[in-house]
Design an enzyme around this catalytic site. Structure first.
Site, PDB file in Angstrom:
ATOM      1  N   GLY A 156       0.865  -1.187   0.000  1.00  0.00           N
ATOM      2  CA  GLY A 156       0.000   0.000   0.000  1.00  0.00           C
ATOM      3  C   GLY A 156       0.895   1.228   0.000  1.00  0.00           C
ATOM      4  O   GLY A 156       2.002   1.197  -0.556  1.00  0.00           O
ATOM      5  N   ARG A 157       0.432   2.295   0.658  1.00  0.00           N
ATOM      6  CA  ARG A 157       1.202   3.546   0.634  1.00  0.00           C
ATOM      7  C   ARG A 157       2.603   3.369   1.216  1.00  0.00           C
ATOM      8  O   ARG A 157       3.603   3.692   0.579  1.00  0.00           O
ATOM      9  CB  ARG A 157       0.457   4.623   1.428  1.00  0.00           C
ATOM     10  CG  ARG A 157      -0.661   5.282   0.659  1.00  0.00           C
ATOM     11  CD  ARG A 157      -1.224   6.438   1.463  1.00  0.00           C
ATOM     12  NE  ARG A 157      -1.903   5.942   2.632  1.00  0.00           N
ATOM     13  CZ  ARG A 157      -3.226   5.982   2.806  1.00  0.00           C
ATOM     14  NH1 ARG A 157      -3.989   6.513   1.896  1.00  0.00           N
ATOM     15  NH2 ARG A 157      -3.773   5.509   3.900  1.00  0.00           N
ATOM     16  N   ILE A 158       2.666   2.846   2.467  1.00  0.00           N
ATOM     17  CA  ILE A 158       3.970   2.766   3.134  1.00  0.00           C
ATOM     18  C   ILE A 158       4.832   1.673   2.491  1.00  0.00           C
ATOM     19  O   ILE A 158       6.029   1.866   2.251  1.00  0.00           O
ATOM     20  CB  ILE A 158       3.786   2.537   4.658  1.00  0.00           C
ATOM     21  CG1 ILE A 158       3.015   3.710   5.270  1.00  0.00           C
ATOM     22  CG2 ILE A 158       5.148   2.367   5.348  1.00  0.00           C
ATOM     23  CD1 ILE A 158       2.646   3.550   6.738  1.00  0.00           C
ATOM     24  N   THR A 235       7.079  -2.726  10.999  1.00  0.00           N
ATOM     25  CA  THR A 235       6.691  -1.365  11.412  1.00  0.00           C
ATOM     26  C   THR A 235       5.186  -1.198  11.246  1.00  0.00           C
ATOM     27  O   THR A 235       4.680  -0.075  11.244  1.00  0.00           O
ATOM     28  CB  THR A 235       7.408  -0.293  10.546  1.00  0.00           C
ATOM     29  OG1 THR A 235       7.168  -0.595   9.160  1.00  0.00           O
ATOM     30  CG2 THR A 235       8.886  -0.227  10.818  1.00  0.00           C
ATOM     31  N   ARG A 237       1.839  -3.470  12.548  1.00  0.00           N
ATOM     32  CA  ARG A 237       1.159  -3.631  13.832  1.00  0.00           C
ATOM     33  C   ARG A 237       1.652  -4.936  14.448  1.00  0.00           C
ATOM     34  O   ARG A 237       1.855  -5.940  13.739  1.00  0.00           O
ATOM     35  CB  ARG A 237      -0.360  -3.685  13.660  1.00  0.00           C
ATOM     36  CG  ARG A 237      -1.005  -2.325  13.433  1.00  0.00           C
ATOM     37  CD  ARG A 237      -0.926  -1.410  14.665  1.00  0.00           C
ATOM     38  NE  ARG A 237      -1.557  -0.114  14.475  1.00  0.00           N
ATOM     39  CZ  ARG A 237      -0.921   1.004  14.091  1.00  0.00           C
ATOM     40  NH1 ARG A 237       0.380   0.982  13.839  1.00  0.00           N
ATOM     41  NH2 ARG A 237      -1.582   2.139  13.969  1.00  0.00           N
ATOM     42  N   GLU A 266       1.645  -4.438  23.056  1.00  0.00           N
ATOM     43  CA  GLU A 266       2.189  -3.114  23.298  1.00  0.00           C
ATOM     44  C   GLU A 266       1.500  -2.390  24.450  1.00  0.00           C
ATOM     45  O   GLU A 266       0.254  -2.409  24.482  1.00  0.00           O
ATOM     46  CB  GLU A 266       1.961  -2.308  22.006  1.00  0.00           C
ATOM     47  CG  GLU A 266       3.078  -1.408  21.663  1.00  0.00           C
ATOM     48  CD  GLU A 266       2.925  -0.875  20.242  1.00  0.00           C
ATOM     49  OE1 GLU A 266       3.086  -1.656  19.285  1.00  0.00           O
ATOM     50  OE2 GLU A 266       2.649   0.316  20.107  1.00  0.00           O
ATOM     51  N   HIS A 284       7.696   1.968  18.867  1.00  0.00           N
ATOM     52  CA  HIS A 284       6.610   2.412  17.977  1.00  0.00           C
ATOM     53  C   HIS A 284       6.816   3.884  17.550  1.00  0.00           C
ATOM     54  O   HIS A 284       5.987   4.747  17.831  1.00  0.00           O
ATOM     55  CB  HIS A 284       5.236   2.230  18.644  1.00  0.00           C
ATOM     56  CG  HIS A 284       4.120   2.154  17.638  1.00  0.00           C
ATOM     57  ND1 HIS A 284       2.987   1.420  17.823  1.00  0.00           N
ATOM     58  CD2 HIS A 284       3.976   2.742  16.415  1.00  0.00           C
ATOM     59  CE1 HIS A 284       2.184   1.556  16.778  1.00  0.00           C
ATOM     60  NE2 HIS A 284       2.775   2.349  15.902  1.00  0.00           N
ATOM     61  N   GLY A 286       7.447   4.854  14.287  1.00  0.00           N
ATOM     62  CA  GLY A 286       7.394   4.931  12.827  1.00  0.00           C
ATOM     63  C   GLY A 286       7.205   6.349  12.308  1.00  0.00           C
ATOM     64  O   GLY A 286       7.820   6.753  11.324  1.00  0.00           O
TER      65      GLY A 286
HETATM   66  C1  DGY Z   1       0.332   4.986  12.707  1.00  0.00           C
HETATM   67  O1  DGY Z   1       0.119   6.196  12.573  1.00  0.00           O
HETATM   68  O2  DGY Z   1      -0.574   4.152  12.584  1.00  0.00           O
HETATM   69  C2  DGY Z   1       1.723   4.535  12.982  1.00  0.00           C
HETATM   70  O3  DGY Z   1       1.729   3.280  13.555  1.00  0.00           O
HETATM   71  C3  DGY Z   1       2.493   5.524  13.812  1.00  0.00           C
HETATM   72  O4  DGY Z   1       3.798   5.128  13.988  1.00  0.00           O
END
Ligand code: DGY
Length: 318
Positions: A156-158, A235, A237, A266, A284, A286
């Site tokens: 997807g985007r990331i 990175t 979930r 978490e 966490h 990211g």
């Molecule tokens: C999000 O915005 O969902 C990311 O996990 C932040 O790091």
């Protein structure tokens, strides 16, 4: 009568300023830790807008405790902390903060990839402990990155941004999930089954959102398919990976290592994780750059203000 907004945690200054300048009454939980559910429920009793974070659990009980609620604005792109179906059934808008953290999160995935492959945290500890006695042919040997196979789960985007960043490293790129014309065109990437991706990749990076169907997407059987020299990066979930299965796999050195930014329970870490040398852990973070967190805060506040003002909001999830 002026509407009320509740902000569940301190945000970077840019977001706070925007909120303070608004025409709404603002109540803020001036702390860095999430509110206990029973306190949270009391604080939202008269609230029209809720600006929350990804570790605030916005379930049906919380939603029922806020009968005037019009909008839940999550300061994150992921929204698995919110019961969006229940919110929708109550006519409550849910917003997120897409796009702005795409590159930042992709960069952290690369940072973890480099850190684990080239043993950066381990080397840093070694140096600080005064163990460096000179160049040694076998000291801190890691894995090459250039020319290797990169497996992207969820383009997807990331995932797409992450894959595109591999350009300088002349890698073969595999990805699973929906076909992605950008990756096909730019990288000559191959869209393959998850099993093939796991078997053939030297670096496997997770970029899927969390939903029930992705729970333990990577478990014991999937880890068993990976090469002994391969690395796993997460990175996305925590619950996408069976953390205990990963720990056992790393303890038995059945894969080379893992770089993790997210955790199944978490902020708790599963037993044994911090004792491992072949893992790099970040909290966490990211989206945690000054620039991105500023923009994120502004966007979350704007989403909430737009809905309360009856304006269009393009970041509505429901
Ligand atoms: C999000 O915005 O969902 C990311 O996990 C932040 O790091």
């Amino acid at each position: 009568m002026a509407k009320n907004i509740f902000l569940s945690r301190l945000l970077p200054e840019a977001g706070m300023e925007l909120l303070k300048q608004s025409e709404f009454n603002v109540d803020i939980h001036w702390d860095d830790d999430p509110l206990p559910p029973e306190v949270f429920r009391k604080r939202v009793r008269n609230v029209n807008g809720l600006i929350c974070l990804l570790d605030d659990i916005i379930n049906f009980e919380l939603i029922d405790a806020a009968p005037q609620l019009e909008v839940i604005s999550n300061t994150a792109v992921g929204f698995n902390n919110i019961d969006i179906n229940y919110a929708k059934s109550k006519g409550i808008a849910v917003c997120n903060t897409p796009e702005i953290l795409t590159q930042t999160t992709a960069e952290l995935a690369w940072a973890l990839l480099f850190a684990i492959a080239r043993r950066i945290p381990e080397s840093d500890t070694f140096m600080r402990n005064g163990k460096f006695t000179g160049w040694k042919p076998l000291l801190m040997l890691g894995g090459n990155i250039q020319g290797k196979t990169l497996g992207v789960i969820g383009a997807g985007r990331i995932g797409t941004a992450f894959a595109l960043m591999s350009k300088g490293f002349n890698m073969r790129v595999l990805y699973s999930g929906k076909s992605n014309p950008v990756l096909d065109f730019e990288l000559n990437a191959e869209n393959v089954d998850l099993q093939i991706l796991l078997r053939e990749s030297d670096f496997v990076s997770l970029h899927v959102p969390f939903r029930d169907s992705n729970y333990h997407l990577i478990g014991k059987d999937e880890l068993a398919l990976m090469k002994q020299t391969a690395y796993l990066i997460n990175t996305a979930r925590g619950s996408v990976v069976d953390e205990m299965a990963l720990i056992t796999t790393l303890q038995e050195k059945r894969i080379a290592g893992a770089g993790l930014d997210v955790y199944e329970h978490e902020p708790a870490l599963s037993p044994g994780l911090t004792e491992l040398e072949n893992v790099v852990l970040t909290p966490h973070t990211g989206s945690a750059t000054i620039e991105t967190r500023d923009t994120l805060a502004v966007m979350a506040v704007e989403n909430c203000l737009n809905i309360l003002r009856g304006k269009n909001c393009e970041n509505r999830v429901v």
